[in-house]
Scaffold this active site. Structure first.
Site, PDB file in Angstrom:
ATOM      1  N   LEU A  57       0.876  -1.164   0.000  1.00  0.00           N
ATOM      2  CA  LEU A  57       0.000   0.000   0.000  1.00  0.00           C
ATOM      3  C   LEU A  57       0.916   1.217   0.000  1.00  0.00           C
ATOM      4  O   LEU A  57       1.954   1.214   0.677  1.00  0.00           O
ATOM      5  CB  LEU A  57      -0.889   0.046   1.255  1.00  0.00           C
ATOM      6  CG  LEU A  57      -2.032  -0.955   1.386  1.00  0.00           C
ATOM      7  CD1 LEU A  57      -2.769  -0.728   2.706  1.00  0.00           C
ATOM      8  CD2 LEU A  57      -2.995  -0.873   0.218  1.00  0.00           C
ATOM      9  N   ASP A  58       0.548   2.255  -0.725  1.00  0.00           N
ATOM     10  CA  ASP A  58       1.357   3.460  -0.733  1.00  0.00           C
ATOM     11  C   ASP A  58       1.464   4.035   0.679  1.00  0.00           C
ATOM     12  O   ASP A  58       0.588   3.829   1.520  1.00  0.00           O
ATOM     13  CB  ASP A  58       0.747   4.519  -1.662  1.00  0.00           C
ATOM     14  CG  ASP A  58       0.718   4.056  -3.114  1.00  0.00           C
ATOM     15  OD1 ASP A  58       1.554   3.219  -3.487  1.00  0.00           O
ATOM     16  OD2 ASP A  58      -0.151   4.528  -3.865  1.00  0.00           O
ATOM     17  N   ARG A  59       2.526   4.773   0.908  1.00  0.00           N
ATOM     18  CA  ARG A  59       2.793   5.355   2.228  1.00  0.00           C
ATOM     19  C   ARG A  59       1.567   6.081   2.806  1.00  0.00           C
ATOM     20  O   ARG A  59       1.230   5.930   3.980  1.00  0.00           O
ATOM     21  CB  ARG A  59       3.969   6.325   2.101  1.00  0.00           C
ATOM     22  CG  ARG A  59       4.391   6.970   3.402  1.00  0.00           C
ATOM     23  CD  ARG A  59       5.553   7.939   3.152  1.00  0.00           C
ATOM     24  NE  ARG A  59       6.210   8.291   4.393  1.00  0.00           N
ATOM     25  CZ  ARG A  59       7.517   8.479   4.515  1.00  0.00           C
ATOM     26  NH1 ARG A  59       8.307   8.341   3.479  1.00  0.00           N
ATOM     27  NH2 ARG A  59       8.051   8.810   5.668  1.00  0.00           N
ATOM     28  N   THR A  61      -1.602   5.787   1.942  1.00  0.00           N
ATOM     29  CA  THR A  61      -2.849   5.016   1.865  1.00  0.00           C
ATOM     30  C   THR A  61      -2.996   4.196   3.142  1.00  0.00           C
ATOM     31  O   THR A  61      -2.043   3.540   3.579  1.00  0.00           O
ATOM     32  CB  THR A  61      -2.844   4.073   0.647  1.00  0.00           C
ATOM     33  OG1 THR A  61      -2.629   4.838  -0.532  1.00  0.00           O
ATOM     34  CG2 THR A  61      -4.154   3.325   0.535  1.00  0.00           C
ATOM     35  N   ARG A 159      -4.990   5.935  -7.913  1.00  0.00           N
ATOM     36  CA  ARG A 159      -4.635   7.362  -7.912  1.00  0.00           C
ATOM     37  C   ARG A 159      -4.551   7.903  -9.340  1.00  0.00           C
ATOM     38  O   ARG A 159      -5.025   9.008  -9.634  1.00  0.00           O
ATOM     39  CB  ARG A 159      -3.309   7.561  -7.171  1.00  0.00           C
ATOM     40  CG  ARG A 159      -3.399   7.159  -5.705  1.00  0.00           C
ATOM     41  CD  ARG A 159      -2.036   7.019  -5.048  1.00  0.00           C
ATOM     42  NE  ARG A 159      -1.342   8.299  -4.975  1.00  0.00           N
ATOM     43  CZ  ARG A 159      -0.098   8.412  -4.514  1.00  0.00           C
ATOM     44  NH1 ARG A 159       0.568   7.336  -4.084  1.00  0.00           N
ATOM     45  NH2 ARG A 159       0.476   9.606  -4.467  1.00  0.00           N
TER      46      ARG A 159
END
Length: 225
Positions: A57-59, A61, A159
């Site tokens: 997961l992105d930082r 998110t 995104r």
């Protein structure tokens, strides 16, 4: 006690689903700040091995993140992600209101990098196929609450698809949006098939940042999400 110890949504002998907080990177960043790996030793729950993340997961998110508790499980879970059999559902606030109530975004994505802006994903015919279904749940003050169901797992897929498919960046997105305030993207639901064994699945509670933006958890409950 680790801050993640109390954020376990699902646990059994081979899987942990964690409610990852926004701001915590899965991979150790170059700036040396804390990452998920700094907390893994507190998530053994009696096992000798540290659990390992199966996906990313992105930082910025938050939400459902799957960890495998042994190497065999990690291999099986990674294969399920690769095969596209894992069910995922994300919730986001976008900086605009789509005209339609639902739809499918089919935009292949590829990575580009410039010295000025660093790297990002862009739509490109030569890119990797990426498919995302979406549904509008609510709107307020010129913004909309959207449920995204990705059918592929490309980097920054939701995104990028929000910006180029819907025409609106996700609120707070520092790369594809305004960068103002926290990024409002949350991994709400994750369900991983395990053959004849019951699926490993969990629903992550909505972060307070959504309610602060006018989109409380009751909106998802009313929509059956």
């Amino acid at each position: 006690m680790s801050l993640l110890h109390d954020r376990v949504l699902f646990i059994d002998g081979e899987a942990i689903i964690l409610d990852k907080p926004a701001g915590l990177p899965v991979d150790a960043p170059r700036d040396g700040s804390l990452a998920l790996e700094n907390h893994l030793s507190s998530l053994t729950f009696g096992f000798q091995r540290w659990p390992l993340p199966v996906h990313r997961l992105d930082r910025d998110t938050s939400g459902c993140l799957l960890l495998a508790r042994n190497p065999k499980a990690h291999k099986r879970f990674a294969a399920a992600f690769e095969a596209g059999t894992v069910a995922k559902r994300y919730v986001a606030v976008v900086d605009g209101v789509p005209v339609e109530d639902s739809g499918t975004i089919d935009l292949a994505l590829k990575k580009i990098s410039t010295q000025a802006q660093g790297w990002r994903m862009i739509p490109a015919k030569a890119g990797k196929a990426a498919l995302t279904e979406w549904r509008k749940i609510a709107e307020k003050d010129g913004r909309a609450l959207i449920v995204f169901t990705p059918r592929t797992g490309r980097t920054h897929q939701i995104r990028t698809h929000a910006l180029h498919g819907l025409g609106f960046g996700i609120a707070g997105d520092p790369v594809y949006g305004s960068g103002q305030g926290p990024m409002l993207l949350h991994s709400r639901f994750l369900s991983v098939p395990r053959g004849e064994k019951a699926r490993a699945e969990a629903t992550a509670p909505m972060p307070e940042t959504f309610a602060a933006a006018g989109f409380g958890p009751e909106l998802l409950e009313q929509a059956g999400l």
